[in-house]
Design an enzyme around this catalytic site. Sequence first.
Site, PDB file in Angstrom:
ATOM      1  N   ASN A 226     -70.129 -23.856  82.008  1.00 31.03           N
ATOM      2  CA  ASN A 226     -70.048 -23.019  83.206  1.00 31.03           C
ATOM      3  C   ASN A 226     -68.786 -22.165  83.178  1.00 31.03           C
ATOM      4  OD1 ASN A 226     -69.497 -25.955  84.023  1.00 31.03           O
ATOM      5  ND2 ASN A 226     -68.727 -25.000  85.864  1.00 31.03           N
ATOM      6  N   ASP A 227     -67.909 -22.269  84.148  1.00 28.16           N
ATOM      7  CA  ASP A 227     -66.874 -21.258  84.368  1.00 28.16           C
ATOM      8  C   ASP A 227     -66.040 -20.880  83.139  1.00 28.16           C
ATOM      9  OD1 ASP A 227     -67.687 -22.255  86.785  1.00 28.16           O
ATOM     10  OD2 ASP A 227     -65.674 -22.542  87.595  1.00 28.16           O
ATOM     11  N   PRO A 228     -65.759 -19.582  82.989  1.00 28.29           N
ATOM     12  CA  PRO A 228     -64.730 -19.153  82.036  1.00 28.29           C
ATOM     13  C   PRO A 228     -63.364 -19.592  82.550  1.00 28.29           C
ATOM     14  CG  PRO A 228     -65.422 -17.270  83.374  1.00 28.29           C
ATOM     15  CD  PRO A 228     -66.313 -18.436  83.739  1.00 28.29           C
TER      16      PRO A 228
END
Length: 583
Positions: A62-64
């Site tokens: 998921n998130d960078p």
Amino acid sequence: MGALVVIGVACAWLLLLQLAGASHVVYKDVETEANAANVPPSIVDPLLRTGFHFQPPKNWINDPNAPMYYEGWYHFFYQYNPKGAVWGNIVWAHSVSRDLINWEAIETAIEPSIPADQYGCWSGSATTLPDGTPVIMYTGINRPDVNYQVQNVAYPRNRSDPMLREWVKPEHNPIIVPESDINATQFRDPTTAWLASDGQWRLLIGSAAGGGARGAAFVYRSRDFRQWRRVPRPLHSAATGMWECPDFYPAAPGRTVGLDASSAPGRPQVKYVLKNSLDLRRYDYYTVGTYDEKAERYVPDDPAGDEHHLRYDYGNFYASKTFYDPAKKRRVLWGWANESDTRADDVAKGWAGIQAIPRTVWLDFGGKQVIQWPIEEVEALRHQPVTLRDTVIKRGEHVEVTGIQTAQADVEVSFEVSSLLAGAEPLDPALAHDAERLCGARGADVEGGVGPFGLWVLASANLEERTAVFFRVFKAAGSDKPVVLMCTDPTKSSLNPDLYLPTFAGFVDTDLSDGKISLRSLIDRSVVESFGAGGKTCILSRVYPSLAVDKNAHLYVFNNGKADVKVTLLTAWQMKKPLMNGA
Ligand SMILES: *[C@@H]1O[C@H](CO)[C@@H](O)[C@H](O)[C@H]1NC(C)=O
Ligand SMILES: *[C@@H]1O[C@H](CO)[C@@H](O)[C@H](O)[C@H]1NC(C)=O
Ligand SMILES: *[C@H]1O[C@@H](CO)[C@H](O)[C@@H](O)[C@@H]1NC(C)=O
């Protein structure tokens, strides 16, 4: 499936819906699930795995996190489940690149190892200290029963290693803990810090106020990057629910060159962008405004901005984060695109989540909105161009673009429309501010006046399957300015059932005065990432065709409007596969 149903994955946070009033949260054992012998086959063809979008060989992402440039290398970290294709067991995976396109996976950078992060290492950002040392600040979970959030720092063990393979967590962690007036389960995702004119560091932490009704970005101040004190009032706040993954950066209107966050405070002519990921809506919204350092306040230029007219991307794009790239003096945006298939499909196919192609971002001349364009490096993957020139497409017609394989392609097209306002269909005032509903009501197959015209991508030979990316021009009552809608309509993208295929849409800020509008689409098997009018409006959509796979994917230009549309120039390239983390 027990008392709880997993309905989504937040910015590093599992959203759980309690069905039967159970009083505690139970996480499913994702490892067991992923290894279960009786995993059903996925309806998603293995040939739909993306090639030039960032992803690890397998599992959930998921998130960078903490994108940065260090000693000739781009570093990219991301939320990763080393044990399966659903959210859980999150660590910071780490990859390095010379060009933001070819990636090499290296050692995990951060994983639970200290009391302040033993139940989770969630999202965060990197800051380069004045002596050149990069430091990461990230959210740690330090209690087993609740997602109680604190902020920790980590430093490279060996600054001479340009790969920054090893990260050390100093003894003094956690360095920021929520004060009693902050809900400790809504306190995460620190930004890159910047030096203000007074020589002190500032950073933002995403949070909530008003019992969760308001989103808030709290400012923390420090002299030494060690002791941090909160400014009592948030930098900004609005009635939207929790803000995750805030991002805050300076930009000079009309200039594509980026600004380092520490170089800008106090400079006139510099505007600021504040982006928040809305936990409730699962989209990234931003405003453009001014930053008053002394008052520690940010004020959006558009008073209605907080009602969220502007999104980076009107499709699947969340938890995004920018960084300043000193090598090319530009600001680059990373964003996570989740899957639109089912959780069971993710488990069966063994992977879930990609990153959008990094985008260079800057402010338009008026300073009203962010313009986004795929980083120039992606063009190195283009080969075998084919073109279409000065081709008029009449009402109801479509033209195929042949000569290359288009399952993985980069397509740029310039359209010209005549008889603009005379031919445009009237805009329903009830939908005038709701691009998504407007597109739902007036999809690609509903004949219009000027438009719908655009591309059918990932189309099957007989067009049973096709994803439409298009424009449609409306005339608002009492106005002589056309209203231009950009839309991705995936409702016919697959014959497979059980896919999440909403129409995505945004308005395009153009008066079309010269009758011209451009579209670029990056097609990568199960993702279509489109940029309207030179990057004013962007839409990323995940689609999973069952027929239009690999060599069977076709590309067309179509026009379902009454007015003629001319393709002045279309160029399409096949895309090569870069090095992608060893996959
Ligand atoms: C630090 O990294 C450099 C470059 O990779 C390497 O030559 C050196 O041996 C490393 N030092 C230590 C103490 O690991
Ligand atoms: C704190 O936030 C959680 C969501 O993370 C919410 O369920 C809870 O009700 C909030 N607590 C208070 C006191 O507002
Ligand atoms: C991506 O998946 C779809 C379909 O399951 C959800 O509706 C979205 O909320 C989700 N997006 C994010 C950012 O989690």
